[in-house]
Write an enzyme that holds these catalytic residues in place. Structure first.
Site, PDB file in Angstrom:
ATOM      1  N   LYS A  41       0.841  -1.209   0.000  1.00 29.62           N
ATOM      2  CA  LYS A  41       0.000   0.000   0.000  1.00 29.62           C
ATOM      3  C   LYS A  41       0.870   1.251   0.000  1.00 29.62           C
ATOM      4  O   LYS A  41       1.935   1.263   0.615  1.00 29.62           O
ATOM      5  CB  LYS A  41      -0.865  -0.016   1.264  1.00 29.62           C
ATOM      6  CG  LYS A  41      -1.652   1.260   1.545  1.00 29.62           C
ATOM      7  CD  LYS A  41      -2.258   1.250   2.953  1.00 29.62           C
ATOM      8  CE  LYS A  41      -1.513   2.181   3.882  1.00 29.62           C
ATOM      9  NZ  LYS A  41      -2.129   2.339   5.208  1.00 29.62           N
ATOM     10  N   ARG A  90       0.288   5.469   0.778  1.00 24.24           N
ATOM     11  CA  ARG A  90      -0.708   6.461   1.190  1.00 24.24           C
ATOM     12  C   ARG A  90      -0.617   7.680   0.278  1.00 24.24           C
ATOM     13  O   ARG A  90       0.458   8.231   0.066  1.00 24.24           O
ATOM     14  CB  ARG A  90      -0.492   6.853   2.652  1.00 24.24           C
ATOM     15  CG  ARG A  90      -1.535   7.822   3.164  1.00 24.24           C
ATOM     16  CD  ARG A  90      -1.610   7.883   4.664  1.00 24.24           C
ATOM     17  NE  ARG A  90      -2.251   6.733   5.284  1.00 24.24           N
ATOM     18  CZ  ARG A  90      -3.567   6.527   5.303  1.00 24.24           C
ATOM     19  NH1 ARG A  90      -4.392   7.376   4.718  1.00 24.24           N
ATOM     20  NH2 ARG A  90      -4.061   5.477   5.898  1.00 24.24           N
TER      21      ARG A  90
HETATM   22  C1  R5P Z   1      -1.156   2.967   9.063  1.00 27.60           C
HETATM   23  O1  R5P Z   1       0.027   2.719   9.031  1.00 27.60           O
HETATM   24  C2  R5P Z   1      -2.087   2.373  10.086  1.00 27.60           C
HETATM   25  O2  R5P Z   1      -1.618   1.165  10.586  1.00 27.60           O
HETATM   26  C3  R5P Z   1      -3.480   2.173   9.514  1.00 27.60           C
HETATM   27  O3  R5P Z   1      -3.400   1.266   8.437  1.00 27.60           O
HETATM   28  C4  R5P Z   1      -4.044   3.462   8.988  1.00 27.60           C
HETATM   29  O4  R5P Z   1      -3.765   4.501   9.881  1.00 27.60           O
HETATM   30  C5  R5P Z   1      -5.525   3.353   8.810  1.00 27.60           C
HETATM   31  O5  R5P Z   1      -6.018   4.568   8.355  1.00 27.60           O
HETATM   32  P1  R5P Z   1      -7.204   4.604   7.295  1.00 27.60           P
HETATM   33  O6  R5P Z   1      -8.314   3.755   7.882  1.00 27.60           O
HETATM   34  O7  R5P Z   1      -7.573   6.048   7.195  1.00 27.60           O
HETATM   35  O8  R5P Z   1      -6.677   4.064   6.016  1.00 27.60           O
END
Ligand code: R5P
Length: 312
Positions: free
Chosen positions: A191, A193
């Site tokens: 993934k 972001r």
């Molecule tokens: C990121 O590294 C965290 O472990 C979560 O995957 C993330 O913060 C989840 O955020 P969202 O639900 O907005 O994708």
């Protein structure tokens, strides 16, 4: 030495559950907001020479809940508390543990310094996003984990065709912890972001065809990560028995709507942040009240927390 438990407004039900398990009443306090928005705190019970435990989840709105906790600590310290422990079921800002781009703060470190500056002697927290955060605190951070309790709750879903899925690289260690407890292989979703609310998946590492995924994450915020992982797994041919398990279900912004559209059989979450009773999701709660009560019990008796602590 007497014990006193105070709660902020971050998760009062959990705080009450902890106090009940310890056979303690909740310390009386007044928490007001002045017309200009400033918070005001007053302790209505004497804390002199007591071990004070302030239970405060930094659930949304995190800033307000953080400030409440700092004010409760300052009031306790000035009123003569013998020791001050912050019991933080969900520690916000832990994802901001480094400068990903230029001209950003390291918010996790600043929050740690604020907690220390308020007079706390110790912090107890659950499944903190990054283990490295411990190094930001000059006071002890007791890092507890809800993973064994969560794994137990989903044990009935773990069969020979199950795979534990880390929805991003950062969740790999967590996935390995669940995999060890449940005896399943690990699959990783790649993934990236894109923004606070959007992510992109570039592939799945491991075989999921015909298998039942158990997606594990420390937290669900907007649901973007889980949504992207589920879609990638379905595309890779997983079967439709999909379980999601997380410690901190913040479920902010579009999260409920996003997750509602997915074919989830179970969504299991700890109660580190308040969870609404009614929700169009197959949500099941696992309480951390006993875990936190046991930690407080042991700290108060000067006993070891070894068996409660999260380890990689
Ligand atoms: C990121 O590294 C965290 O472990 C979560 O995957 C993330 O913060 C989840 O955020 P969202 O639900 O907005 O994708």
């Amino acid at each position: 030495m007497g014990m006193l438990i105070f709660s902020g407004t971050g998760n009062p039900d959990l705080a009450a559950g902890i106090a009940e398990r310890l056979n303690e009443g909740m310390g009386e306090r007044e928490l007001l907001q002045f017309p200009d928005g400033e918070l005001h705190v007053e302790l209505l019970d004497s804390v002199r020479c007591c071990d004070v435990y302030i239970v405060q989840s930094l659930s949304p709105p995190a800033d307000r809940h953080l400030l409440e906790m700092l004010l409760l600590a300052d009031a306790s310290r000035r009123a003569g508390a013998a020791s001050l422990t912050a019991v933080i079921p969900y520690l916000a800002y832990a994802r901001q543990d480094r400068r990903a781009r230029g001209r950003e703060p390291v918010a996790a470190r600043l929050v740690a310094e604020l907690i220390e500056a308020a007079g706390f002697n110790r912090v107890v927290a659950v499944d903190v996003h990054s283990r490295a955060i411990e190094g930001f605190f000059g006071i002890p951070l007791e890092h507890l984990t809800a993973v064994p309790a969560l794994a137990e709750a989903i044990r009935s879903n773990a069969s020979t065709d199950s795979v534990i899925v880390a929805p991003d690289l950062g969740a790999t260690k967590l996935a390995e912890h669940y995999a060890k407890l449940l005896g399943c292989p690990v699959v990783i979703v790649r993934k990236a972001r894109l923004s606070g609310e959007a992510v992109a998946v570039s592939g799945v590492v491991g075989d999921v065809a015909g298998r039942s995924p158990i997606i594990v994450d420390d937290m669900i915020s907007t649901g973007a990560t889980i949504e992207a992982a589920v879609r990638a797994l379905l595309e890779a041919g997983c079967n439709s028995e999909i379980t999601v398990v997380t410690t901190h279900a913040l479920l902010v912004g579009p999260a409920v709507e996003r997750l509602r559209r997915l074919p989830l059989s179970r969504l299991v979450a700890a109660d580190t942040v308040p969870l609404p009773e009614e929700m169009p999701l197959p949500l099941e709660r696992v309480s951390v009240a006993e875990l936190l009560a046991e930690a407080i019990r042991r700290l108060h008796r000067r006993q070891s927390l070894h068996t409660l602590i999260a380890r990689d």
